[in-house]
Design an enzyme around this catalytic site. Structure first.
Site, PDB file in Angstrom:
ATOM      1  N   LYS A  71       0.826  -1.218   0.000  1.00 39.82           N
ATOM      2  CA  LYS A  71       0.000   0.000   0.000  1.00 39.82           C
ATOM      3  C   LYS A  71       0.856   1.263   0.000  1.00 39.82           C
ATOM      4  O   LYS A  71       0.629   2.168  -0.801  1.00 39.82           O
ATOM      5  CB  LYS A  71      -0.945  -0.030   1.203  1.00 39.82           C
ATOM      6  CG  LYS A  71      -1.747   1.232   1.435  1.00 39.82           C
ATOM      7  CD  LYS A  71      -2.860   1.005   2.417  1.00 39.82           C
ATOM      8  CE  LYS A  71      -2.380   0.332   3.676  1.00 39.82           C
ATOM      9  NZ  LYS A  71      -1.390   1.126   4.433  1.00 39.82           N
ATOM     10  N   THR A  73       4.026   1.490  -0.760  1.00 39.61           N
ATOM     11  CA  THR A  73       4.805   1.466  -1.999  1.00 39.61           C
ATOM     12  C   THR A  73       3.981   2.006  -3.160  1.00 39.61           C
ATOM     13  O   THR A  73       4.467   2.796  -3.986  1.00 39.61           O
ATOM     14  CB  THR A  73       5.269   0.030  -2.303  1.00 39.61           C
ATOM     15  OG1 THR A  73       6.070  -0.439  -1.223  1.00 39.61           O
ATOM     16  CG2 THR A  73       6.086  -0.029  -3.585  1.00 39.61           C
ATOM     17  N   ARG A  94       2.163   8.807   6.912  1.00 43.43           N
ATOM     18  CA  ARG A  94       2.444   8.756   8.349  1.00 43.43           C
ATOM     19  C   ARG A  94       3.926   8.498   8.591  1.00 43.43           C
ATOM     20  O   ARG A  94       4.634   7.963   7.731  1.00 43.43           O
ATOM     21  CB  ARG A  94       1.630   7.644   9.017  1.00 43.43           C
ATOM     22  CG  ARG A  94       0.133   7.853   9.006  1.00 43.43           C
ATOM     23  CD  ARG A  94      -0.589   6.615   9.512  1.00 43.43           C
ATOM     24  NE  ARG A  94      -0.333   5.474   8.659  1.00 43.43           N
ATOM     25  CZ  ARG A  94      -0.467   4.206   9.026  1.00 43.43           C
ATOM     26  NH1 ARG A  94      -0.851   3.916  10.255  1.00 43.43           N
ATOM     27  NH2 ARG A  94      -0.235   3.233   8.179  1.00 43.43           N
ATOM     28  N   LYS A 105       7.391  -6.110  11.277  1.00 39.37           N
ATOM     29  CA  LYS A 105       6.986  -5.491  10.021  1.00 39.37           C
ATOM     30  C   LYS A 105       8.140  -4.799   9.302  1.00 39.37           C
ATOM     31  O   LYS A 105       8.188  -4.737   8.079  1.00 39.37           O
ATOM     32  CB  LYS A 105       5.862  -4.480  10.275  1.00 39.37           C
ATOM     33  CG  LYS A 105       5.339  -3.800   9.023  1.00 39.37           C
ATOM     34  CD  LYS A 105       4.272  -2.764   9.375  1.00 39.37           C
ATOM     35  CE  LYS A 105       3.822  -2.016   8.131  1.00 39.37           C
ATOM     36  NZ  LYS A 105       2.844  -0.959   8.448  1.00 39.37           N
ATOM     37  N   ALA A 273      -3.497   1.949  12.645  1.00 40.51           N
ATOM     38  CA  ALA A 273      -4.895   1.853  12.233  1.00 40.51           C
ATOM     39  C   ALA A 273      -5.627   0.692  12.890  1.00 40.51           C
ATOM     40  O   ALA A 273      -6.850   0.677  12.900  1.00 40.51           O
ATOM     41  CB  ALA A 273      -4.992   1.707  10.720  1.00 40.51           C
ATOM     42  N   PHE A 301      -3.268  -0.300   7.156  1.00 37.66           N
ATOM     43  CA  PHE A 301      -3.850  -1.628   7.021  1.00 37.66           C
ATOM     44  C   PHE A 301      -4.961  -1.648   5.972  1.00 37.66           C
ATOM     45  O   PHE A 301      -4.941  -0.884   5.020  1.00 37.66           O
ATOM     46  CB  PHE A 301      -4.323  -2.152   8.380  1.00 37.66           C
ATOM     47  CG  PHE A 301      -3.187  -2.385   9.348  1.00 37.66           C
ATOM     48  CD1 PHE A 301      -2.109  -3.196   9.003  1.00 37.66           C
ATOM     49  CD2 PHE A 301      -3.180  -1.783  10.592  1.00 37.66           C
ATOM     50  CE1 PHE A 301      -1.056  -3.405   9.887  1.00 37.66           C
ATOM     51  CE2 PHE A 301      -2.126  -1.984  11.484  1.00 37.66           C
ATOM     52  CZ  PHE A 301      -1.070  -2.806  11.124  1.00 37.66           C
ATOM     53  N   PHE A 381       3.391  -9.109  -9.718  1.00 41.55           N
ATOM     54  CA  PHE A 381       4.576  -9.932  -9.461  1.00 41.55           C
ATOM     55  C   PHE A 381       4.902 -10.716 -10.731  1.00 41.55           C
ATOM     56  O   PHE A 381       4.018 -10.995 -11.546  1.00 41.55           O
ATOM     57  CB  PHE A 381       4.311 -10.911  -8.304  1.00 41.55           C
ATOM     58  CG  PHE A 381       4.363 -10.283  -6.939  1.00 41.55           C
ATOM     59  CD1 PHE A 381       5.394 -10.579  -6.062  1.00 41.55           C
ATOM     60  CD2 PHE A 381       3.384  -9.395  -6.531  1.00 41.55           C
ATOM     61  CE1 PHE A 381       5.451  -9.999  -4.806  1.00 41.55           C
ATOM     62  CE2 PHE A 381       3.426  -8.808  -5.275  1.00 41.55           C
ATOM     63  CZ  PHE A 381       4.466  -9.115  -4.407  1.00 41.55           C
ATOM     64  N   TRP A 409       7.142  -1.068  -7.541  1.00 38.32           N
ATOM     65  CA  TRP A 409       8.227  -1.613  -6.727  1.00 38.32           C
ATOM     66  C   TRP A 409       9.461  -1.853  -7.590  1.00 38.32           C
ATOM     67  O   TRP A 409      10.584  -1.527  -7.212  1.00 38.32           O
ATOM     68  CB  TRP A 409       7.782  -2.926  -6.070  1.00 38.32           C
ATOM     69  CG  TRP A 409       8.809  -3.527  -5.170  1.00 38.32           C
ATOM     70  CD1 TRP A 409       9.051  -3.231  -3.862  1.00 38.32           C
ATOM     71  CD2 TRP A 409       9.767  -4.541  -5.529  1.00 38.32           C
ATOM     72  NE1 TRP A 409      10.088  -4.000  -3.382  1.00 38.32           N
ATOM     73  CE2 TRP A 409      10.549  -4.812  -4.386  1.00 38.32           C
ATOM     74  CE3 TRP A 409      10.034  -5.255  -6.704  1.00 38.32           C
ATOM     75  CZ2 TRP A 409      11.576  -5.752  -4.379  1.00 38.32           C
ATOM     76  CZ3 TRP A 409      11.058  -6.193  -6.706  1.00 38.32           C
ATOM     77  CH2 TRP A 409      11.813  -6.434  -5.550  1.00 38.32           C
TER      78      TRP A 409
END
Length: 556
Positions: A71, A73, A94, A105, A273, A301, A381, A409
């Site tokens: 998200k 990214t 944030r 994470k 969140a 999230f 991907f 990405w």
């Protein structure tokens, strides 16, 4: 391909004054934190507040899985792609918390070639905002205990203290502690608790306040305890507001940094969140809207948490109206929701995809309830097959959603051009009819049940025996018309993290309800979610190091 931190360390950053110049910000309105970070001066807002607002685009996602969704990214890559299309774009994010950075994470600066830099600074101490918030929180706690120790003129009941200390670290042993042990002069013995800084009400206040005046008003309204006869005691009653505001005077100024492609990024505030409201600061978002044609922001999230709170708490509180939503998913994550083992996610499996895509379906339905146009994007991907991609595209278009692939990405802004073009098309051709999910005039339980039923898909809500009493007290005190901040696990639409896809027939269990009067919302804690996370068996901190040249390794 290099790791995220290697890519970030090879970035060709521009001096932050040059990034600011792209937004027509003069050097006198910057407060430097080295060459690549700056805060805006308080005077900048007065200069830009009459500018027309740009378009506001929210990036959200399906429920997170070990397969990853990307998200942040996507948010960064979309901002970079808009720049390539000659749009004046700003990203509003944030700040990362040290807890997950050293936990499981990792950081929160994006990934691959769609990152915010300087990545190490951002993920560690940055400009010290979180330290200021932690200090303000704990100053209030110290003044509260000192008041009791020094005679307790307000007749505070030590058994009804609701204010908790905080630290920006995953430290489970601090969830429940005893303070005041030792001699009589060492304080009153009582049970106390810690939350992680990103769950502190100070963090929420910091992110929802418009200016210093509003910040001080909100700080003053914090309820820290109740008296022996049940009356609330505020931070204002403890004369703590001025000192707390002094600690936050620089922190409340938005931070300016840049992406790998030198797109301006405002990174400010950082409530989780799953246990808080999950959005960056109102000040940063409103400032960004005055500086750019398009502002791309994100909420933490999945859309059941971050997006719901963005709409129902942040937008209602700040008077914001989003123009579009980008919903992020991956084929791998959808197959995981369909029951595929993580090791097999690279194998084509249309059956599992058709089972797992119901999670995406529910999030689409939820977002459409707010009247905001939706664009679904897949982080592509190399293992994704054309049949899988075509299946998802057709599924989305049948549900009146625009669709675009994203490869940010791997390719940075160039990999997000298709998505950016789709977002621009939506902003031009589709009008947002934003409306919150529920009427604030509903009772507390009606609002909780609206979120549980409409957003989570729950069949009902159950409450611990003490919760109804807490709700009644909140309503009796006159706070019943505030929005609800649901604290729920992020992995499932339900309050059971193991229920993937689109669970049905479940009940949401409310374990605790408490008032955050200064922030302006009521927190409802579901299931087993905790406001102080713990570290995993092998924390990410074990792999982080710094060499004799000051180069950090192991961050991700």
């Amino acid at each position: 391909m290099n790791t995220d931190i290697q890519i970030a360390q090879e970035a060709k950053m521009q001096h932050i004054r040059d990034i600011a110049a792209r937004l027509n910000i003069e050097e006198e309105d910057l407060e430097y934190y080295g060459k690549y970070k700056a805060k805006f001066s308080d005077e900048l807002w007065e200069k830009v507040k009459s500018n027309p607002d740009g378009k506001l685009v929210l990036v959200t996602a399906i429920n997170p899985t070990p397969a990853g969704e990307g998200k942040t990214t996507t948010t960064v890559g979309l901002g970079q792609a808009l720049g390539l299309l000659d749009k004046k774009a700003v990203i509003a994010l944030r700040e990362p918390s040290l807890g997950p950075c050293f936990g499981i994470k990792g950081g929160a600066a994006g990934g691959g070639y769609a990152q915010v830099v300087p990545m190490e600074d951002l993920n560690l101490h940055f400009t010290g905002d979180f330290h200021a918030i932690t200090s303000a929180n704990n100053l209030l706690a110290a003044m509260l205990d000192n008041h009791i120790q020094q005679g307790n003129a307000l007749e505070i009941d030590p058994g009804q203290i609701v204010w908790k200390r905080c630290v920006d670290m995953n430290d489970r042993v601090l969830r429940n502690v005893v303070v005041g042990l030792g001699r009589k002069v060492d304080g009153v013995v009582r049970e106390d608790h810690f939350v992680i800084t990103v769950a502190s009400e100070i963090m929420a206040i910091f992110c929802l306040a418009d200016d210093m005046q509003d910040l001080k008003r909100r700080l003053g309204e914090i309820i820290v305890a109740y008296t022996y006869d049940g009356k609330p005691v505020s931070a204002k009653a403890l004369n703590a507001v001025g000192a707390m505001a002094a600690l936050l005077k620089d922190a409340i100024k938005p931070n300016l940094v840049q992406t790998l492609e030198n797109t301006p990024a405002l990174v400010h505030g950082g409530p989780f969140a799953n246990i808080a409201h999950g959005c960056n600061s109102v000040r940063a978002t409103k400032t960004a809207l005055k500086l750019a044609d398009i502002v791309v922001t994100e909420a933490g999230f999945g859309a059941d948490l971050g997006a719901e709170k963005f709409f129902d708490i942040k937008c209602q509180s700040a008077g914001l109206s989003p123009d579009a939503v980008v919903l992020v998913a991956t084929v791998r994550a959808l197959k995981y929701n369909g029951g595929v083992d993580k090791k097999e996610l690279g194998v084509e499996n249309l059956e599992a995809l058709s089972k797992g895509i119901v999670n995406l379906e529910k999030h689409i339905e939820n977002l459409q309830k707010y009247g905001v146009p939706v664009v679904v994007t897949l982080n592509r991907f190399t293992s994704d097959t054309e049949k899988e991609l075509a299946f998802v595209r057709k599924f989305c278009e049948e549900r009146d959603c625009e669709f675009a692939l994203s490869e940010v990405w791997e390719k940075g802004g160039n990999g997000g051009v298709t998505l950016a073009e789709k977002v621009i098309e939506v902003l031009v051709s589709k009008k947002s009819h934003f409306k919150p999910l529920y009427d604030l005039n509903l009772s507390v339980k009606e609002k909780i049940e609206a979120i549980a039923g409409e957003i989570y898909g729950a069949a009902g809500v159950t409450y611990d025996s003490a919760v109804s009493k807490s709700i009644s007290k909140i309503e009796e005190l006159g706070y019943g018309k505030l929005p609800i901040c649901m604290a729920k696990n992020q992995y499932s639409l339900s309050d059971d993290a193991t229920k993937l896809g689109r669970p049905e027939g479940f009940s949401i269990h409310i374990r605790e309800v408490y008032l955050s009067a200064g922030a302006g919302f009521i927190v409802a804690i579901t299931g087993t979610v905790t406001t102080m996370p713990g570290l995993p068996k092998i924390p990410a901190a074990e792999n982080i190091d710094v060499n004799e040249k000051g180069i950090i390794t192991g961050l991700f």
